[in-house]
Design a protein around this motif. Structure first.
Motif, PDB file in Angstrom:
ATOM      1  N   VAL A 106       0.716  -1.338  -0.148  1.00 47.95           N
ATOM      2  CA  VAL A 106       0.020   0.097   0.076  1.00 47.95           C
ATOM      3  C   VAL A 106       0.810   1.358   0.111  1.00 47.95           C
ATOM      4  N   LYS A 107       1.927   1.110   0.583  1.00 47.82           N
ATOM      5  CA  LYS A 107       2.815   2.385   0.702  1.00 47.82           C
ATOM      6  C   LYS A 107       3.379   2.883  -0.930  1.00 47.82           C
ATOM      7  N   ILE A 108       3.519   1.532  -1.598  1.00 47.00           N
ATOM      8  CA  ILE A 108       3.836   1.987  -3.109  1.00 47.00           C
ATOM      9  C   ILE A 108       2.518   2.401  -3.824  1.00 47.00           C
ATOM     10  N   ILE A 109       1.520   1.780  -3.507  1.00 46.88           N
ATOM     11  CA  ILE A 109       0.330   2.285  -4.086  1.00 46.88           C
ATOM     12  C   ILE A 109      -0.188   3.889  -3.944  1.00 46.88           C
ATOM     13  N   LEU A 110       0.297   3.893  -2.614  1.00 49.88           N
ATOM     14  CA  LEU A 110      -0.139   5.582  -2.259  1.00 49.88           C
ATOM     15  C   LEU A 110       0.674   6.534  -3.053  1.00 49.88           C
ATOM     16  N   ILE A 111       2.032   6.062  -3.091  1.00 53.69           N
ATOM     17  CA  ILE A 111       2.845   7.083  -3.873  1.00 53.69           C
ATOM     18  C   ILE A 111       2.272   7.090  -5.340  1.00 53.69           C
ATOM     19  N   LEU A 112       2.107   6.128  -6.067  1.00 52.84           N
ATOM     20  CA  LEU A 112       1.386   6.297  -7.439  1.00 52.84           C
ATOM     21  C   LEU A 112       0.333   7.071  -7.350  1.00 52.84           C
ATOM     22  N   PHE A 113      -0.755   6.747  -6.180  1.00 54.08           N
ATOM     23  CA  PHE A 113      -2.243   7.269  -6.438  1.00 54.08           C
ATOM     24  C   PHE A 113      -1.835   8.863  -6.357  1.00 54.08           C
ATOM     25  N   PHE A 114      -1.110   9.394  -5.059  1.00 50.71           N
ATOM     26  CA  PHE A 114      -1.059  10.831  -5.110  1.00 50.71           C
ATOM     27  C   PHE A 114      -0.184  11.415  -6.157  1.00 50.71           C
ATOM     28  N   ALA A 115       0.598  10.679  -6.737  1.00 49.24           N
ATOM     29  CA  ALA A 115       1.364  11.292  -7.998  1.00 49.24           C
ATOM     30  C   ALA A 115       0.578  11.739  -8.836  1.00 49.24           C
ATOM     31  N   LYS A 116      -0.473  10.711  -9.135  1.00 47.23           N
ATOM     32  CA  LYS A 116      -1.363  11.025 -10.537  1.00 47.23           C
ATOM     33  C   LYS A 116      -2.459  12.158  -9.709  1.00 47.23           C
ATOM     34  N   PHE A 117      -2.848  11.949  -8.589  1.00 47.48           N
ATOM     35  CA  PHE A 117      -3.952  13.007  -7.964  1.00 47.48           C
ATOM     36  C   PHE A 117      -3.354  14.464  -7.864  1.00 47.48           C
ATOM     37  N   PHE A 118      -2.144  14.504  -7.503  1.00 46.74           N
ATOM     38  CA  PHE A 118      -1.468  15.867  -7.497  1.00 46.74           C
ATOM     39  C   PHE A 118      -1.400  16.581  -8.808  1.00 46.74           C
ATOM     40  N   SER A 119      -0.836  15.852  -9.554  1.00 46.18           N
ATOM     41  CA  SER A 119      -0.604  16.052 -11.179  1.00 46.18           C
ATOM     42  C   SER A 119      -1.700  16.548 -11.746  1.00 46.18           C
ATOM     43  N   LYS A 120      -2.910  15.774 -11.594  1.00 50.55           N
ATOM     44  CA  LYS A 120      -4.143  16.055 -12.013  1.00 50.55           C
ATOM     45  C   LYS A 120      -4.768  17.482 -11.602  1.00 50.55           C
ATOM     46  N   TYR A 121      -4.504  17.688 -10.454  1.00 47.36           N
ATOM     47  CA  TYR A 121      -5.023  18.772  -9.608  1.00 47.36           C
ATOM     48  C   TYR A 121      -3.939  19.842  -9.537  1.00 47.36           C
ATOM     49  N   GLU A 122      -2.955  19.979 -10.316  1.00 51.43           N
ATOM     50  CA  GLU A 122      -1.487  20.695  -9.934  1.00 51.43           C
ATOM     51  C   GLU A 122      -2.141  22.291  -9.877  1.00 51.43           C
ATOM     52  N   ASP A 123      -2.939  22.643 -10.740  1.00 49.16           N
ATOM     53  CA  ASP A 123      -3.391  24.179 -10.724  1.00 49.16           C
ATOM     54  C   ASP A 123      -4.228  24.462  -9.523  1.00 49.16           C
ATOM     55  N   LYS A 124      -4.676  23.350  -8.851  1.00 47.92           N
ATOM     56  CA  LYS A 124      -5.903  23.758  -7.648  1.00 47.92           C
ATOM     57  C   LYS A 124      -5.111  23.145  -6.381  1.00 47.92           C
ATOM     58  N   LEU A 125      -3.803  22.746  -6.283  1.00 45.71           N
ATOM     59  CA  LEU A 125      -3.540  22.064  -5.373  1.00 45.71           C
ATOM     60  C   LEU A 125      -3.371  22.974  -4.015  1.00 45.71           C
ATOM     61  N   ASN A 126      -3.377  24.143  -4.009  1.00 45.50           N
ATOM     62  CA  ASN A 126      -3.210  24.968  -2.907  1.00 45.50           C
ATOM     63  C   ASN A 126      -4.690  25.513  -2.292  1.00 45.50           C
ATOM     64  N   THR A 127      -5.623  24.930  -2.908  1.00 44.75           N
ATOM     65  CA  THR A 127      -7.151  25.628  -2.705  1.00 44.75           C
ATOM     66  C   THR A 127      -7.415  24.545  -1.296  1.00 44.75           C
ATOM     67  N   LEU A 128      -8.376  25.033  -0.430  1.00 42.82           N
ATOM     68  CA  LEU A 128      -8.656  24.103   0.580  1.00 42.82           C
ATOM     69  C   LEU A 128      -9.409  22.873   0.558  1.00 42.82           C
ATOM     70  N   LYS A 129     -10.198  22.977  -0.670  1.00 40.92           N
ATOM     71  CA  LYS A 129     -10.909  21.730  -1.126  1.00 40.92           C
ATOM     72  C   LYS A 129      -9.974  20.503  -1.527  1.00 40.92           C
ATOM     73  N   ILE A 130      -8.988  20.799  -2.288  1.00 44.25           N
ATOM     74  CA  ILE A 130      -8.010  19.804  -2.659  1.00 44.25           C
ATOM     75  C   ILE A 130      -7.400  19.369  -1.325  1.00 44.25           C
ATOM     76  N   ILE A 131      -6.946  20.137  -0.705  1.00 43.76           N
ATOM     77  CA  ILE A 131      -6.027  19.855   0.268  1.00 43.76           C
ATOM     78  C   ILE A 131      -6.820  19.093   1.451  1.00 43.76           C
ATOM     79  N   LEU A 132      -8.090  19.543   1.534  1.00 44.84           N
ATOM     80  CA  LEU A 132      -9.006  18.728   2.713  1.00 44.84           C
ATOM     81  C   LEU A 132      -9.149  17.306   1.994  1.00 44.84           C
ATOM     82  N   PHE A 133      -9.494  17.227   0.756  1.00 47.15           N
ATOM     83  CA  PHE A 133      -9.894  16.021   0.107  1.00 47.15           C
ATOM     84  C   PHE A 133      -8.656  14.916   0.102  1.00 47.15           C
TER      85      PHE A 133
END
Length: 366
Positions: A106-133
């Motif tokens: 799962v440690k490896i899976i989470l690295i892959l998951f959040f790499a994709k998640f943060f790259s997808k929402y790169e422009d919205k990373l610093n919004t409260l919604k994305i941080i909380l999510f």
């Protein structure tokens, strides 16, 4: 899924460091518990095959299934709590034909998951919604891992997430605000934990902290770490040699419980000495740094986050394990990457290295 690559772009140096460290680990495991040596060798063979296969699979294609990976990982963690096998008071393993520890994967899976998640929402990373999510998405697997209970893996996974979100571009203002709140909160939590009758952590976890702070007063609880420090110190510069039969050996006297896993560094210190310990640390560092170097030239943000995330995981986990073995941290019980016995841990890290190798085959051209 499969692409044409140039052999000259393959990071053979990273493969060499992994094989060197894993081979050294197998030799130390054989000295600590001979019956487990061939099982670890089998795990290395499986890991290397998976690493080579995954290294030629386009990581961008793999990341299309990031939600499936995330749900599958949480499903495995939930299965551990429901039908897992209890060993020494902890339920961290499940048996599906073979016994394995899902939290390592799962440690490896989470690295892959959040790499994709943060790259997808790169422009919205610093919004409260994305941080909380993102914190909610992290909190679910962390809670399941903590309930096993496995506090050390919980902490290492959380720290790896912090490294990933920082590299993804989290604002320094937000980081500063978090530190302003986190530092005094940590002090308050520590003061509460050290009080009698606290319920924040389990009694055995509190006893480990107290044994670290006051080893003389908690000699029974500090027994493992005290003997680990003695073993490392007794190795001096060159060590006593692998598979030695010296009566003075701490390992041979069975003064270290489970020396092939969490306290493998103590065995290395006693039998390979200071130079052997330095070699292990250097190889761990070389692997982590090579991952980060590949990440710096990745073709996209997701590739950078995967490489830096895996490098951070290796560094954090190595730091925790070595600090525990040398008495610099309370006993947390976490394996040393590529060295400690554990097929799931070894194979999981090899899978992660395979993804990094593929990212290295698709670097930016300057």
């Amino acid at each position: 899924m499969l692409r044409q690559y140039k052999l000259r772009d393959y990071r053979f140096s990273l493969v060499i460091w992994v094989m060197a460290l894993s081979s050294l680990g197998i030799m130390i495991i054989g000295s600590a518990e001979e019956t487990l040596q061939y099982r670890q060798l089998g795990g290395l063979c499986i890991g290397l095959v998976l690493m080579l296969v995954i290294s030629v699979i386009d990581y961008s294609w793999l990341l299309n299934f990031y939600w499936i990976f995330y749900l599958a990982g949480n499903g495995l963690l939930l299965a551990v709590l429901l039908v897992g096998e209890n060993v020494n008071g902890a339920t961290r393993w499940i048996r599906i034909g073979i016994q394995f520890q899902p939290s390592d994967l799962v440690k490896i899976i989470l690295i892959l998951f959040f790499a994709k998640f943060f790259s997808k929402y790169e422009d919205k990373l610093n919004t409260l919604k994305i941080i909380l999510f993102s914190l909610i998405l992290l909190g679910i697997p962390l809670f399941l891992i903590y309930k096993e209970p496995d506090l050390s893996t919980t902490l290492v996974t959380a720290l790896t997430f912090c490294a990933i979100i920082f590299i993804a571009g989290l604002s320094y203002k937000i980081i500063g605000g978090i530190l302003v709140v986190a530092v005094p909160l940590a002090v308050i939590l520590l003061s509460i934990i050290l009080q009698l009758g606290q319920t924040l952590i389990e009694d055995y976890q509190l006893s480990r902290i107290m044994a670290w702070l006051k080893p003389a007063e908690y000699a029974t609880e500090a027994y493992q770490q005290t003997n680990s420090i003695i073993a490392i110190g007794s190795g001096q510069l060159y060590g006593k040699g692998l598979n030695n039969n010296m009566v003075s050996s701490v390992k041979n006297g069975n003064f270290i419980v489970e020396p092939q896993t969490d306290f493998i560094f103590a065995v290395a210190g006693e039998e390979l000495g200071f130079l052997g310990c330095c070699l292990i640390i250097i190889l761990e560092l070389l692997i982590a740094v090579e991952c980060i170097r590949i990440g710096r030239r990745a073709k996209d943000l997701a590739g950078t986050l995967i490489c830096c995330g895996l490098g951070a995981l290796i560094m954090f986990q190595s730091f925790f394990n070595i600090c525990v073995a040398t008495g610099l941290m309370p006993n947390t019980g976490i394996p040393l990457p590529f060295v400690s016995y554990g097929m799931t841990s070894l194979i999981s890290f090899c899978i992660g290295i395979g993804v990094v190798l593929n990212i290295g085959l698709q670097t930016r051209k300057y």
